[in-house]
Write a protein that holds these residues in place. Sequence first.
Motif, mmCIF file in Angstrom:
data_model
loop_
_atom_site.group_PDB
_atom_site.id
_atom_site.type_symbol
_atom_site.label_atom_id
_atom_site.label_comp_id
_atom_site.label_asym_id
_atom_site.label_seq_id
_atom_site.Cartn_x
_atom_site.Cartn_y
_atom_site.Cartn_z
ATOM 1 N N LEU A 96 0.834 -1.211 0.000
ATOM 2 C CA LEU A 96 0.000 0.000 0.000
ATOM 3 C C LEU A 96 0.867 1.260 0.000
ATOM 4 C CD1 LEU A 96 -2.990 -0.669 2.445
ATOM 5 C CD2 LEU A 96 -3.015 -0.629 -0.060
ATOM 6 N N CYS A 97 1.954 1.267 0.763
ATOM 7 C CA CYS A 97 2.833 2.452 0.812
ATOM 8 C C CYS A 97 3.289 2.823 -0.597
ATOM 9 C CB CYS A 97 4.053 2.188 1.687
ATOM 10 S SG CYS A 97 3.698 2.126 3.454
ATOM 11 N N LEU A 98 3.792 1.849 -1.343
ATOM 12 C CA LEU A 98 4.306 2.154 -2.686
ATOM 13 C C LEU A 98 3.167 2.518 -3.628
ATOM 14 C CD1 LEU A 98 7.234 -0.397 -3.179
ATOM 15 C CD2 LEU A 98 7.250 1.892 -2.185
ATOM 16 N N HIS A 99 2.028 1.865 -3.474
ATOM 17 C CA HIS A 99 0.858 2.179 -4.279
ATOM 18 C C HIS A 99 0.407 3.624 -4.010
ATOM 19 C CE1 HIS A 99 -2.661 0.874 -6.638
ATOM 20 N NE2 HIS A 99 -3.378 1.636 -5.842
ATOM 21 N N LEU A 100 0.369 4.019 -2.741
ATOM 22 C CA LEU A 100 -0.032 5.381 -2.365
ATOM 23 C C LEU A 100 0.914 6.423 -2.954
ATOM 24 C CD1 LEU A 100 -0.790 4.744 1.422
ATOM 25 C CD2 LEU A 100 -2.464 5.597 -0.235
ATOM 26 N N LEU A 101 2.173 6.065 -3.078
ATOM 27 C CA LEU A 101 3.159 6.992 -3.626
ATOM 28 C C LEU A 101 3.105 7.050 -5.148
ATOM 29 C CD1 LEU A 101 6.134 6.050 -1.270
ATOM 30 C CD2 LEU A 101 4.881 8.231 -1.266
ATOM 31 N N GLY A 102 2.278 6.196 -5.738
ATOM 32 C CA GLY A 102 2.141 6.206 -7.193
ATOM 33 C C GLY A 102 3.353 5.632 -7.912
ATOM 34 N N GLY A 106 5.483 2.949 -9.925
ATOM 35 C CA GLY A 106 5.070 1.929 -10.888
ATOM 36 C C GLY A 106 6.174 1.576 -11.858
ATOM 37 N N PRO A 107 5.800 1.008 -13.002
ATOM 38 C CA PRO A 107 6.783 0.542 -13.982
ATOM 39 C C PRO A 107 7.748 1.657 -14.391
ATOM 40 C CG PRO A 107 4.611 -0.282 -14.540
ATOM 41 C CD PRO A 107 4.418 0.679 -13.398
ATOM 42 N N GLY A 108 9.014 1.307 -14.508
ATOM 43 C CA GLY A 108 10.042 2.273 -14.875
ATOM 44 C C GLY A 108 10.693 2.937 -13.663
ATOM 45 N N ASP A 109 10.050 2.808 -12.492
ATOM 46 C CA ASP A 109 10.596 3.426 -11.277
ATOM 47 C C ASP A 109 11.507 2.452 -10.548
ATOM 48 O OD1 ASP A 109 8.987 5.602 -11.844
ATOM 49 O OD2 ASP A 109 7.359 4.954 -10.499
ATOM 50 N N GLU A 110 12.466 3.023 -9.843
ATOM 51 C CA GLU A 110 13.353 2.211 -9.007
ATOM 52 C C GLU A 110 13.092 2.506 -7.532
ATOM 53 O OE1 GLU A 110 17.107 1.840 -12.135
ATOM 54 O OE2 GLU A 110 17.365 3.006 -10.296
ATOM 55 N N VAL A 111 13.113 1.441 -6.742
ATOM 56 C CA VAL A 111 12.925 1.553 -5.298
ATOM 57 C C VAL A 111 14.155 0.939 -4.631
ATOM 58 C CG1 VAL A 111 11.475 0.926 -3.326
ATOM 59 C CG2 VAL A 111 10.412 1.362 -5.558
ATOM 60 N N VAL A 112 14.877 1.746 -3.876
ATOM 61 C CA VAL A 112 16.080 1.255 -3.197
ATOM 62 C C VAL A 112 15.670 0.501 -1.937
ATOM 63 C CG1 VAL A 112 18.218 1.915 -2.027
ATOM 64 C CG2 VAL A 112 17.509 3.112 -4.115
ATOM 65 N N CYS A 139 7.681 -5.948 -2.475
ATOM 66 C CA CYS A 139 6.608 -4.958 -2.609
ATOM 67 C C CYS A 139 6.889 -4.009 -3.773
ATOM 68 C CB CYS A 139 6.358 -4.223 -1.302
ATOM 69 S SG CYS A 139 7.704 -3.173 -0.811
ATOM 70 N N ALA A 140 8.173 -3.787 -4.101
ATOM 71 C CA ALA A 140 8.489 -2.965 -5.278
ATOM 72 C C ALA A 140 8.023 -3.692 -6.547
ATOM 73 C CB ALA A 140 9.983 -2.678 -5.338
ATOM 74 N N VAL A 141 8.233 -4.994 -6.585
ATOM 75 C CA VAL A 141 7.816 -5.785 -7.750
ATOM 76 C C VAL A 141 6.287 -5.766 -7.888
ATOM 77 C CG1 VAL A 141 7.910 -8.085 -8.824
ATOM 78 C CG2 VAL A 141 9.891 -7.220 -7.538
ATOM 79 N N TYR A 142 5.583 -5.797 -6.744
ATOM 80 C CA TYR A 142 4.104 -5.805 -6.798
ATOM 81 C C TYR A 142 3.553 -4.617 -7.577
ATOM 82 C CZ TYR A 142 4.318 -9.025 -2.742
ATOM 83 O OH TYR A 142 4.574 -10.048 -1.881
ATOM 84 N N VAL A 143 4.220 -3.444 -7.451
ATOM 85 C CA VAL A 143 3.706 -2.262 -8.154
ATOM 86 C C VAL A 143 4.338 -2.102 -9.535
ATOM 87 C CG1 VAL A 143 3.077 -1.016 -6.035
ATOM 88 C CG2 VAL A 143 5.360 -0.677 -7.034
ATOM 89 N N GLY A 144 5.117 -3.088 -9.949
ATOM 90 C CA GLY A 144 5.715 -3.043 -11.289
ATOM 91 C C GLY A 144 7.026 -2.277 -11.345
ATOM 92 N N ALA A 145 7.534 -1.872 -10.167
ATOM 93 C CA ALA A 145 8.805 -1.129 -10.124
ATOM 94 C C ALA A 145 9.969 -2.111 -9.998
ATOM 95 C CB ALA A 145 8.787 -0.149 -8.955
ATOM 96 N N THR A 146 11.180 -1.562 -10.016
ATOM 97 C CA THR A 146 12.388 -2.393 -9.925
ATOM 98 C C THR A 146 13.049 -2.183 -8.566
ATOM 99 O OG1 THR A 146 12.731 -2.075 -12.281
ATOM 100 C CG2 THR A 146 14.621 -2.866 -11.021
ATOM 101 N N PRO A 147 13.179 -3.246 -7.769
ATOM 102 C CA PRO A 147 13.938 -3.083 -6.533
ATOM 103 C C PRO A 147 15.432 -2.960 -6.855
ATOM 104 C CG PRO A 147 13.126 -5.355 -6.725
ATOM 105 C CD PRO A 147 12.651 -4.613 -7.944
ATOM 106 N N ASP A 201 18.608 8.468 -11.738
ATOM 107 C CA ASP A 201 17.526 9.432 -11.958
ATOM 108 C C ASP A 201 16.164 8.745 -12.055
ATOM 109 O OD1 ASP A 201 17.912 8.371 -14.419
ATOM 110 O OD2 ASP A 201 18.730 10.213 -15.329
ATOM 111 N N ARG A 202 16.148 7.423 -11.922
ATOM 112 C CA ARG A 202 14.855 6.720 -11.878
ATOM 113 C C ARG A 202 14.417 6.388 -10.456
ATOM 114 N NH1 ARG A 202 14.568 2.007 -16.280
ATOM 115 N NH2 ARG A 202 13.791 3.321 -17.938
ATOM 116 N N THR A 203 15.267 6.660 -9.468
ATOM 117 C CA THR A 203 14.919 6.324 -8.084
ATOM 118 C C THR A 203 13.729 7.159 -7.638
ATOM 119 O OG1 THR A 203 17.271 5.982 -7.662
ATOM 120 C CG2 THR A 203 15.814 6.055 -5.747
ATOM 121 N N ARG A 204 12.684 6.479 -7.175
ATOM 122 C CA ARG A 204 11.502 7.200 -6.690
ATOM 123 C C ARG A 204 11.295 7.050 -5.191
ATOM 124 N NH1 ARG A 204 6.919 7.750 -9.595
ATOM 125 N NH2 ARG A 204 6.286 8.812 -7.681
ATOM 126 N N ALA A 205 11.865 5.980 -4.624
ATOM 127 C CA ALA A 205 11.658 5.761 -3.184
ATOM 128 C C ALA A 205 12.802 4.941 -2.604
ATOM 129 C CB ALA A 205 10.324 5.050 -2.931
#
Length: 379
Positions: free
Chosen positions: A60-66, A68-74, A86-94, A117-121
């Motif tokens: 939910l945290c990552l979903h709330l932050l919007g 998604g695909p193309g984003d990176e989550v450290v 949870c990063a994979v669940y929203v289509g992002a890349t851990p 420059d793709r890091t979102r969270a």
Amino acid sequence: MIPVMKPWLGEEEADAAADAVRSGWVAQGPRVAEFETRFAERVAAPHAVAVSSCTTALHLCLHLLGIGPGDEVVVPSFSFIATANCAVYVGATPVFADVEPEDGNLSRRTVEAVLTDRTRAVIVVHQGGVPADVEPLQALCQERGIALVEDAACAAGSTYLEAPVGVGATLAAWSFHPRKLLTTGEGGMLTTTEPDLAARARRLREHGMSVSAAERHRSRQPVLESYLEVGFNYRMTDIQAGVGLVQLRKLDAMVERRRALAALYQEALAGIPGLRTVRDPERGESNYQSFWVELGPEFPMSRNELLGALADAGVSARAGIMAAHRQPAYAGHPHGDLSTTERLTDRTLILPLYHDLAVEDQDIVIGAVRAAAKSRAVS
Ligand SMILES: *Cc1c(COP(=O)(O)O)cnc(C)c1O
């Protein structure tokens, strides 16, 4: 066998579960609402939203932050795998960052090394209950305009800079799995400083409904709900929340007992060459959800040999925290330098620590570790 962990549950929790069943209200209802209020008070969070697990809270945290695909989550690889999943669940890349050798947590240094420059969270974990150094990470994320989420799964009752861990977090996720201090069987909580995020999290956990089932039930008039967005069923039950309310009242006693047992381990195992125990960092106090020790090259046995020796002595210990990047689920997933993660995951083990651990049993554990340390000379 002395187990590595055991939840502290008693008649009070059994009665609380039975009371919820007898009340006829078993799904999310008044007990969940009260549990949220009490939990928010305890961790000094303005808003708390109960969910089915910490994993669903993180999603939910990552979903709330919007995100998604193309984003990176450290994320740290040195964590339970749900942090990365949870990063994979929203289509992002851990993106796996390494951890500090002292505490096994992310730091500004290790996160900076993997930002793009793709890091979102960034998801910072308070691993095993040891508070991570959040302030420098908050500053870094603010400078870069990225979100910081706290995975506080292990850390109910830990402190950071003399406040409860997670205080001031835009988003934090908590676990009530029996492996943690406070348990509801399964369960989790999302806490936030932002009323809008809390309101949307409440809706998302309940199928995106405009009115909660509890509100609809309370109303004397028929209430027609609508589904404002695609949500999930991430609700906690009132049976779980009833148990959680009892557990929450015991949290201070749990932390006190664990810290006393941890201090006994630290004292008894000090001075063993090649063995280091987890400790409080200067920045705060751990709840000692996991009591780990790291073996250095001077210790006469490998980690796995020590696990075997402990098992022979009737002690069930565990290999330390996992490294997600080494799991088949992340085979081939690119990553940079994770040498500290790899060393810690290979060289740490978790010793038995739980509320009811008898001091005589703890002495058996200590005796077995000491005997192993003397067993044979370094080859
Ligand atoms: C236990 C744990 C989780 C998962 O918690 P669940 O409530 O079982 O989903 C996530 N992150 C960390 C760091 C954990 O220790």
